[in-house]
Design a protein around this motif. Structure first.
Motif, PDB file in Angstrom:
ATOM      1  N   GLU A   1     -33.424   2.821  43.324  1.00  0.00           N
ATOM      2  CA  GLU A   1     -34.790   2.280  43.062  1.00  0.00           C
ATOM      3  C   GLU A   1     -35.288   2.621  41.569  1.00  0.00           C
ATOM      4  OE1 GLU A   1     -36.225   0.048  45.311  1.00  0.00           O
ATOM      5  OE2 GLU A   1     -34.435   0.147  46.401  1.00  0.00           O
ATOM      6  N   PRO A   2     -36.203   1.855  41.408  1.00  0.00           N
ATOM      7  CA  PRO A   2     -37.151   2.447  40.040  1.00  0.00           C
ATOM      8  C   PRO A   2     -37.723   3.611  40.369  1.00  0.00           C
ATOM      9  CG  PRO A   2     -37.611  -0.047  40.778  1.00  0.00           C
ATOM     10  CD  PRO A   2     -36.746   0.507  41.750  1.00  0.00           C
ATOM     11  N   LEU A   3     -38.077   4.151  39.294  1.00  0.00           N
ATOM     12  CA  LEU A   3     -38.553   5.676  39.427  1.00  0.00           C
ATOM     13  C   LEU A   3     -39.873   5.241  39.821  1.00  0.00           C
ATOM     14  CD1 LEU A   3     -38.684   8.699  38.905  1.00  0.00           C
ATOM     15  CD2 LEU A   3     -39.342   8.292  36.547  1.00  0.00           C
ATOM     16  N   ILE A   4     -40.760   4.269  39.090  1.00  0.00           N
ATOM     17  CA  ILE A   4     -42.271   3.903  39.452  1.00  0.00           C
ATOM     18  C   ILE A   4     -41.977   2.252  39.695  1.00  0.00           C
ATOM     19  CG2 ILE A   4     -44.467   4.004  38.825  1.00  0.00           C
ATOM     20  CD1 ILE A   4     -43.890   6.228  36.815  1.00  0.00           C
ATOM     21  N   LYS A   5     -42.840   1.753  40.711  1.00  0.00           N
ATOM     22  CA  LYS A   5     -42.837   0.415  41.071  1.00  0.00           C
ATOM     23  C   LYS A   5     -44.130   0.022  41.391  1.00  0.00           C
ATOM     24  CE  LYS A   5     -40.479  -3.162  43.690  1.00  0.00           C
ATOM     25  NZ  LYS A   5     -39.550  -3.355  44.702  1.00  0.00           N
ATOM     26  N   LEU A   6     -44.738  -0.857  40.516  1.00  0.00           N
ATOM     27  CA  LEU A   6     -45.963  -1.427  41.170  1.00  0.00           C
ATOM     28  C   LEU A   6     -45.906  -2.891  41.777  1.00  0.00           C
ATOM     29  CD1 LEU A   6     -46.652   0.921  39.134  1.00  0.00           C
ATOM     30  CD2 LEU A   6     -48.794  -0.535  38.611  1.00  0.00           C
ATOM     31  N   THR A   7     -46.228  -3.292  42.842  1.00  0.00           N
ATOM     32  CA  THR A   7     -45.959  -4.408  43.374  1.00  0.00           C
ATOM     33  C   THR A   7     -47.376  -5.203  43.855  1.00  0.00           C
ATOM     34  OG1 THR A   7     -44.158  -3.846  44.589  1.00  0.00           O
ATOM     35  CG2 THR A   7     -44.925  -5.803  45.323  1.00  0.00           C
ATOM     36  N   ASN A   8     -47.654  -6.385  43.085  1.00  0.00           N
ATOM     37  CA  ASN A   8     -49.111  -6.954  43.319  1.00  0.00           C
ATOM     38  C   ASN A   8     -50.238  -6.429  43.317  1.00  0.00           C
ATOM     39  OD1 ASN A   8     -50.662  -9.586  43.761  1.00  0.00           O
ATOM     40  ND2 ASN A   8     -50.545  -9.006  45.827  1.00  0.00           N
ATOM     41  N   VAL A   9     -50.228  -5.273  42.075  1.00  0.00           N
ATOM     42  CA  VAL A   9     -51.592  -4.307  42.186  1.00  0.00           C
ATOM     43  C   VAL A   9     -52.709  -4.916  41.492  1.00  0.00           C
ATOM     44  CG1 VAL A   9     -52.092  -2.367  41.073  1.00  0.00           C
ATOM     45  CG2 VAL A   9     -49.944  -2.296  42.314  1.00  0.00           C
ATOM     46  N   TRP A  10     -53.748  -4.573  42.389  1.00  0.00           N
ATOM     47  CA  TRP A  10     -55.109  -4.897  41.983  1.00  0.00           C
ATOM     48  C   TRP A  10     -55.991  -3.723  41.769  1.00  0.00           C
ATOM     49  CZ3 TRP A  10     -57.304 -10.286  41.130  1.00  0.00           C
ATOM     50  CH2 TRP A  10     -56.294 -11.253  41.327  1.00  0.00           C
ATOM     51  N   LYS A  11     -56.670  -3.539  40.803  1.00  0.00           N
ATOM     52  CA  LYS A  11     -57.850  -2.662  40.894  1.00  0.00           C
ATOM     53  C   LYS A  11     -59.136  -3.393  40.617  1.00  0.00           C
ATOM     54  CE  LYS A  11     -59.482   1.516  41.634  1.00  0.00           C
ATOM     55  NZ  LYS A  11     -59.364   2.490  42.684  1.00  0.00           N
ATOM     56  N   ILE A  12     -59.947  -3.052  41.542  1.00  0.00           N
ATOM     57  CA  ILE A  12     -61.229  -3.858  41.879  1.00  0.00           C
ATOM     58  C   ILE A  12     -62.496  -2.891  41.757  1.00  0.00           C
ATOM     59  CG2 ILE A  12     -62.846  -5.634  42.826  1.00  0.00           C
ATOM     60  CD1 ILE A  12     -60.099  -6.733  44.097  1.00  0.00           C
ATOM     61  N   TYR A  13     -63.434  -2.977  40.688  1.00  0.00           N
ATOM     62  CA  TYR A  13     -64.679  -2.114  40.842  1.00  0.00           C
ATOM     63  C   TYR A  13     -65.926  -2.827  41.322  1.00  0.00           C
ATOM     64  CZ  TYR A  13     -61.691   1.088  38.129  1.00  0.00           C
ATOM     65  OH  TYR A  13     -60.437   1.932  37.826  1.00  0.00           O
ATOM     66  N   GLN A  14     -66.439  -2.157  42.089  1.00  0.00           N
ATOM     67  CA  GLN A  14     -67.841  -2.777  42.611  1.00  0.00           C
ATOM     68  C   GLN A  14     -68.989  -2.319  41.550  1.00  0.00           C
ATOM     69  OE1 GLN A  14     -67.951  -4.551  45.328  1.00  0.00           O
ATOM     70  NE2 GLN A  14     -69.950  -5.381  44.800  1.00  0.00           N
ATOM     71  N   MET A  15     -69.464  -3.288  40.795  1.00  0.00           N
ATOM     72  CA  MET A  15     -70.437  -3.085  39.861  1.00  0.00           C
ATOM     73  C   MET A  15     -71.885  -3.590  40.413  1.00  0.00           C
ATOM     74  SD  MET A  15     -68.356  -3.840  36.420  1.00  0.00           S
ATOM     75  CE  MET A  15     -69.578  -3.116  35.521  1.00  0.00           C
ATOM     76  N   GLY A  16     -72.648  -3.201  41.198  1.00  0.00           N
ATOM     77  CA  GLY A  16     -73.781  -3.716  41.729  1.00  0.00           C
ATOM     78  C   GLY A  16     -73.327  -4.485  42.786  1.00  0.00           C
ATOM     79  N   GLU A  17     -73.767  -6.030  42.807  1.00  0.00           N
ATOM     80  CA  GLU A  17     -73.327  -6.961  43.646  1.00  0.00           C
ATOM     81  C   GLU A  17     -72.105  -7.719  43.292  1.00  0.00           C
ATOM     82  OE1 GLU A  17     -76.541  -9.239  44.432  1.00  0.00           O
ATOM     83  OE2 GLU A  17     -77.849  -7.732  45.533  1.00  0.00           O
TER      84      GLU A  17
END
Length: 306
Positions: A73-89
């Motif tokens: 396997e890969p040493l590191i694997k990202l699958t469909n990764v999202w990072k969402i920040y809430q900025m107020g509304e």
């Protein structure tokens, strides 16, 4: 996992009798005027290597456990990764559906302009954060749902960090900064000091052990950061703009040292940067913009796209 098992795992992955010898050979810092030491016979110097014993096996240290890895396997694997920040509304997606595999022994450069999401990606690769959606695997272990204490354990044992701003503790001496990761791993104090001394000698700062960071130049502080990143001999070195605060000559020293770790020791090097010049060291380049991977480029070192 017991320490004995860890040691045996690493012995099968590396030629342990040459691990730190290889560091000495790539440490071009020792030719600088502030190193406080001249050229050494690496075979003789290896006798004082605190990372291996006389038979060439790793010295056993308490308190360290690493997760095992399926080499298929890969040493590191990202699958469909999202990072969402809430900025107020309003929600802001810093990463959008990232798919990425990183294999052991790569020299990977993540290249993108300011605001592209590369720093957010670095935080995920370094287990400094978890994704809003998707999965991140390290050594075939899903870290996406781990708590902070578990993430800290993995960071301390698997990843050596080198930051643009050095991130040294200003009230600690050079030696104490390098000792810090070993103390977190509950390393024997005497053994830890030997390792810190050894690494500072390798990066040419054996005469700066008692200096505070404020008493060092930018290049010297970055070299302390490198020594600290190697303290527990991690398989992954993650560098965030490692030459950003350095002059060109010192920056070249840093990159050649990292390149040497990759070439001679097989460490996985990941550099996050906006500097196109660093691409020449890469075996692969990930181009990121607006939170998405534009393309991934296979390369020949110091050459062109394959």
């Amino acid at each position: 996992m017991t320490l004995t098992e860890i040691i045996e795992t690493f012995k099968t992955r590396f030629n342990s009798s040459k691990i730190m010898d290889s560091l000495e050979k790539v440490a071009s810092f020792n030719s600088e005027s502030d190193s406080g030491s001249g050229e050494k016979d690496s075979e003789v110097y290896l006798e004082n290597n605190p990372y291996v014993n006389s038979s060439g096996s790793y010295v056993k240290s308490p308190g360290i456990s690493r997760i095992t890895r399926d080499e298929r396997e890969p040493l590191i694997k990202l699958t469909n990764v999202w990072k969402i920040y809430q900025m107020g509304e309003v929600e802001f997606a810093a990463l959008k559906g990232i798919d990425l595999e990183i294999y052991e022994g790569e020299f990977l450069v993540v290249l993108g302009p300011s605001g592209s999401g590369k720093s957010t990606l670095m935080n995920l690769l370094g287990c400094l954060d978890i994704p809003s959606e998707g999965t991140v695997y390290l050594n075939s272990e899903d870290i996406s749902e781990l708590d902070e204490s578990e993430l800290a354990r993995i960071r301390g044992q698997m990843i050596g960090f080198i930051f643009q701003s050095f991130n040294l503790i200003p009230t600690l001496s050079t030696e104490e900064n390098v000792l810090l990761p070993l103390e977190f791993q509950e390393e024997n104090r005497e053994a830890a000091r030997k390792k810190a001394s050894y690494l500072l000698d390798i990066v040419g700062l054996s005469n700066k052990k008692k200096n505070l960071p404020s008493q060092l130049s930018g290049g010297q502080r970055q070299r302390v950061a490198i020594a600290r990143s190697l303290a527990v001999n991690p398989p992954i070195i993650l560098a965030d703009e490692p030459t950003g605060n350095l002059d060109t000559k010192t920056g070249d020293y840093i990159l050649k040292f990292l390149d040497g770790l990759h070439e001679r020791e097989g460490k996985t090097i990941i550099i996050v940067t906006h500097d196109l010049d660093l691409v020449k060291y890469a075996t692969r380049v990930v181009y990121i913009r607006d939170g998405e991977i534009e393309k991934i480029e296979e390369r020949r070192k110091n050459g062109t796209e394959e």
